[in-house]
Design a protein around this motif. Structure first.
Motif, PDB file in Angstrom:
ATOM      1  N   ARG A  10       0.889  -1.157   0.000  1.00  0.00           N
ATOM      2  CA  ARG A  10       0.000   0.000   0.000  1.00  0.00           C
ATOM      3  C   ARG A  10       0.925   1.204   0.000  1.00  0.00           C
ATOM      4  O   ARG A  10       1.703   1.408   0.932  1.00  0.00           O
ATOM      5  N   ARG A  21      -2.007   5.983  -7.834  1.00  0.00           N
ATOM      6  CA  ARG A  21      -0.862   5.695  -8.706  1.00  0.00           C
ATOM      7  C   ARG A  21       0.375   6.136  -7.962  1.00  0.00           C
ATOM      8  O   ARG A  21       0.335   7.177  -7.316  1.00  0.00           O
ATOM      9  N   VAL A  23       0.821   1.878  -8.537  1.00  0.00           N
ATOM     10  CA  VAL A  23       0.173   0.713  -7.935  1.00  0.00           C
ATOM     11  C   VAL A  23       1.205  -0.402  -7.786  1.00  0.00           C
ATOM     12  O   VAL A  23       1.990  -0.647  -8.705  1.00  0.00           O
TER      13      VAL A  23
END
Length: 70
Positions: A10, A21, A23
């Motif tokens: 994350r 973005r 990812v």
């Protein structure tokens, strides 16, 4: 059907907001996920990532990693 473990990062800004973005790819091993972060941290920092949290099947699996600015 065989389910494979899912590890992903994350990626967050400095306030802890998850970024849309860039990812993170999804990895089948923690080692692969950590190796990817080690190779990509400079690029991620250039894209505004300041924190990375390793998530295993939706649960944080390791301490938050600060991404140093360039």
């Amino acid at each position: 059907m065989v389910l494979r473990p899912q590890w992903e990062w994350r990626l967050e800004d400095g306030s802890g907001r998850v970024l849309g973005r860039p990812v993170s790819p999804v990895f089948t091993t923690q080692f692969d996920a950590e190796q990817w972060l080690g190779e990509q941290w400079r690029t991620l920092a250039g894209q505004g990532v300041q924190l990375a949290r390793l998530v295993h099947e939706g649960v944080q699996a390791a301490p938050t990693v600060p991404i140093p600015g360039i």
